[in-house]
Design an enzyme around this catalytic site. Structure first.
Site, short mmCIF file in Angstrom:
data_model
loop_
_atom_site.label_atom_id
_atom_site.label_comp_id
_atom_site.label_asym_id
_atom_site.label_seq_id
_atom_site.Cartn_x
_atom_site.Cartn_y
_atom_site.Cartn_z
N GLU A 257 32.40 -0.70 40.29
CA GLU A 257 31.43 0.14 41.01
C GLU A 257 32.09 0.49 42.33
O GLU A 257 32.19 -0.36 43.21
CB GLU A 257 30.13 -0.64 41.26
CG GLU A 257 29.41 -1.08 40.01
CD GLU A 257 28.82 0.08 39.23
OE1 GLU A 257 28.65 1.17 39.80
OE2 GLU A 257 28.55 -0.10 38.03
N CYS A 294 26.29 2.72 48.84
CA CYS A 294 27.18 3.45 47.93
C CYS A 294 26.48 4.67 47.36
O CYS A 294 27.12 5.63 46.97
CB CYS A 294 27.63 2.53 46.81
SG CYS A 294 26.25 1.71 46.01
P1 NAP Z 1 36.29 -3.62 49.78
O1 NAP Z 1 37.03 -3.74 51.06
O2 NAP Z 1 36.95 -2.90 48.67
O3 NAP Z 1 35.94 -5.13 49.37
C1 NAP Z 1 35.15 -5.40 48.26
C2 NAP Z 1 35.40 -6.81 47.79
O4 NAP Z 1 36.73 -6.92 47.28
C3 NAP Z 1 35.30 -7.86 48.89
O5 NAP Z 1 34.69 -9.01 48.35
C4 NAP Z 1 36.75 -8.13 49.25
O6 NAP Z 1 36.96 -9.40 49.80
C5 NAP Z 1 37.38 -8.05 47.88
N1 NAP Z 1 38.81 -7.78 47.86
C6 NAP Z 1 39.51 -6.95 48.64
N2 NAP Z 1 40.80 -6.93 48.26
C7 NAP Z 1 40.91 -7.80 47.21
C8 NAP Z 1 41.99 -8.24 46.39
N3 NAP Z 1 43.22 -7.77 46.56
N4 NAP Z 1 41.73 -9.15 45.42
C9 NAP Z 1 40.49 -9.63 45.24
N5 NAP Z 1 39.43 -9.25 45.98
C10 NAP Z 1 39.64 -8.34 46.95
O7 NAP Z 1 34.86 -2.92 49.98
P2 NAP Z 1 33.75 -3.21 51.10
O8 NAP Z 1 34.29 -2.69 52.39
O9 NAP Z 1 33.26 -4.61 51.04
O10 NAP Z 1 32.55 -2.29 50.59
C11 NAP Z 1 32.41 -0.96 50.94
C12 NAP Z 1 32.72 -0.06 49.77
O11 NAP Z 1 32.00 -0.48 48.62
C13 NAP Z 1 32.30 1.37 49.99
O12 NAP Z 1 33.36 2.22 49.64
C14 NAP Z 1 31.12 1.58 49.04
O13 NAP Z 1 30.97 2.89 48.56
C15 NAP Z 1 31.43 0.62 47.96
N6 NAP Z 1 30.19 0.19 47.29
C16 NAP Z 1 29.96 0.60 46.02
C17 NAP Z 1 28.81 0.21 45.37
C18 NAP Z 1 28.52 0.63 43.96
O14 NAP Z 1 27.61 0.04 43.36
N7 NAP Z 1 29.20 1.60 43.41
C19 NAP Z 1 27.89 -0.63 46.02
C20 NAP Z 1 28.16 -1.04 47.31
C21 NAP Z 1 29.33 -0.62 47.94
P3 NAP Z 1 36.96 -9.64 51.38
O15 NAP Z 1 35.63 -9.23 51.88
O16 NAP Z 1 37.21 -11.09 51.48
O17 NAP Z 1 38.03 -8.78 51.94
#
Ligand code: NAP
Length: 510
Positions: A257, A294
């Protein structure tokens, strides 16, 4: 030093070996708690979840697991006031925005608890009817669904620490699959607290629900065939996870997602009541959770003739949104989650401004801050030529920002909406039922959900950005290509579908 939150793995609370990363109040800068996942025994924890948690869950029927979710629900409801306090402190959200996350999670869990009770006392599901494979129906094919014997690893985004846990864990646990949740680090406290309350209540079998707070080394390397991963977050991290060698080698089922440039469209010849609904919802979507959703509307499509009136209507509403410390009762929109998100929004806004003009300027907005907070007021941008402005179609600014775009006719609007390259949701506003239905079908392939609003549903519709457990969540293309929720469809991800080929005499024993 603030408290170090323990991880829950192998049925035990365990600390990481480092001093930990503090989680911050985005309004005051105060350090709230610390998290750390250094040197956890992940291999043992994952095996324990699969073996101990998985076998206990699979020994239960759907009915029993549905009742178990109802008990989880009672615990969450009993502790809900604490969840609001944590949300305000760690996410900087006003009460209504905390509710989107907390009540959204509770509502979704309740939905799956009821679905479980409706599935009855069985341990596998039938998928459709038996069909004949031979002329005389003496040899047939019946599909069945059985819970995977692996675990479900959830890697979640920062913006929904409560809903993000339960919208995934409820269908997984109902399916009989143990869960390991890794919440986003910055807001992990609320997820942790909910898991702790459930563990303390002793409702779930040991090993059914585990939590890792932080980003441990080698997390994805633990995955084995039959495990599944559900990720919510940015498209960039989603691509890293999808292409991870362990995931590729073990054919791990992955649901992504990701981010999405969602649209709202006002249809030509809409009357004033449809237009007012449209304006109200766009302004609401821009400001709920400070635009950190999102599903939030990023592109606003209007007929050329409506451009000026919609621009002033949305601006008037944004002006009334007081922004600042969520503890101040006058405030309607709180902070964004941290300084890094604030910088990312400011940079994204600057990029959009290279092609868009400012209609309503958040920077001139008075902030009701009591301190040096991570607050940013909403900004409405506009373009006159939606074809030429490529950045607005491919840049997600994860904050209270959206762009107004005029279209010439319906086919022009469709072309522009498609430039989002796959979205979670598009909403359509108008009065002509036939035209709305036809447009929804035409936009179906590039959206996970189409939200259609006519004046007759004004008082009862569920909102553009609200994800309802009955409806599918997820979208094609840039939105990640995932599918979650959608009632019982959510269980598919956690089951293996198998075709049984046999005589009717064998199949009737199912
Ligand atoms: P993110 O930076 O991509 O992080 C998401 C998750 O991935 C976090 O738990 C992060 O851990 C983890 N992560 C990052 N790099 C990783 C790796 N190499 N290996 C394993 N895990 C890893 O996103 P965010 O800033 O939290 O969220 C914002 C984004 O989410 C926005 O772009 C939004 O559109 C999207 N979103 C989408 C939905 C949907 O349902 N489609 C819902 C909500 C949000 P850490 O926090 O420890 O870095």
């Amino acid at each position: 030093m603030p408290e170090l939150l323990k991880n829950y793995l192998t049925g035990q609370w365990v600390e990481g070996t480092a001093s930990g990363t503090p989680l911050i109040d985005p309004i005051t800068g105060e350090q709230l708690v610390r998290i750390d996942a250094t040197e956890l025994d992940l291999e043992e924890g994952f095996n324990f979840a699969r073996q101990t948690g998985g076998s206990s869950l699979r020994a239960m029927t759907y009915l029993e697991r549905g009742k178990m979710l109802s008990d989880v629900l009672k615990v969450l409801k009993a502790n809900r006031a604490d969840y609001y306090d944590i949300s305000t402190a760690n996410s900087g959200t006003v009460k209504n925005d905390s509710a989107v996350d907390i009540e959204g999670g509770i509502f979704t869990l309740g939905h799956f608890a009821r679905l479980g009770e409706s599935l009855g006392d069985r341990k596998f599901l039938l998928d459709g009817e038996a069909v004949s494979l031979a002329k005389d129906a003496a040899f047939q094919s019946q599909h069945i669904m059985t819970p995977t014997h692996g675990l479900a690893l959830f890697i979640n985004a920062f913006n929904f620490p409560a809903w993000g846990l339960w919208e995934k864990a409820a269908p997984a646990l109902l399916s009989g699959v143990p869960v390991i949740i890794k919440p986003a680090s910055s807001t992990a406290w609320l997820t942790h607290r909910m898991v702790k309350d459930i563990v303390d209540a002793g409702i779930l079998p040991i090993g059914a629900l585990s939590i890792i707070c932080g980003r441990p080394e080698g997390l994805l390397e633990q995955l084995k065939p039959f495990d599944v991963v559900s990720f919510t977050g940015s498209a960039e991290t989603g691509a890293t996870i999808r292409s991870h060698p362990t995931i590729a080698k073990n054919s791990i089922r992955v649901n992504i997602e990701a981010d999405s440039i969602n649209s709202a469209m006002l249809l030509p010849e809409s009357d004033s009541s449809a237009t007012d609904l449209f304006i109200k919802e766009v302004a609401r979507e821009m400001t709920v959770k400070s635009g950190q959703k999102c599903t939030a509307i990023r592109r606003i499509f209007v007929p050329e003739s409506h451009y000026e009136s919609v621009a002033s209507g949305i601006s008037a509403r944004l002006k009334r949104t007081l922004v600042g410390n969520p503890k101040n009762e006058e405030v309607r929109m709180g902070a964004v989650v941290n300084q890094s998100q604030l910088s990312s929004i400011t940079e994204g806004l600057a990029l959009l401004k290279t092609q868009a003009r400012v209609i309503y300027d958040g920077a001139e907005h008075e902030l009701l801050n009591d301190s040096d907070a991570c607050c940013i007021a909403p900004t409405l941008l506009g373009v006159s030529d939606g074809d030429a402005a490529n950045i607005i179609h491919d840049t997600e600014v994860f904050g209270p920002v959206a762009t107004l775009i005029p279209y010439r006719d319906t086919s022009h609007a469709i072309t522009l909406i498609r430039r989002g390259e796959g979205s979670l949701v598009t909403s359509l506003y108008g009065n002509n039922n036939a035209e709305l239905a036809q447009l929804a079908v035409e936009l179906g392939d590039c959206n996970g959900r189409i939200h259609i609003i006519t004046p007759d549903v004004a008082a009862i519709h569920t909102g553009h950005g609200n994800v309802m457990p009955q409806s599918l969540h997820g979208g094609p293309g840039r939105a990640g290509g995932g599918e979650e929720l959608g009632g019982l469809r959510a269980l598919n991800f956690y089951h293996q579908r198998t075709a049984l080929q046999a005589s009717p005499d064998v199949l009737k024993n199912l």
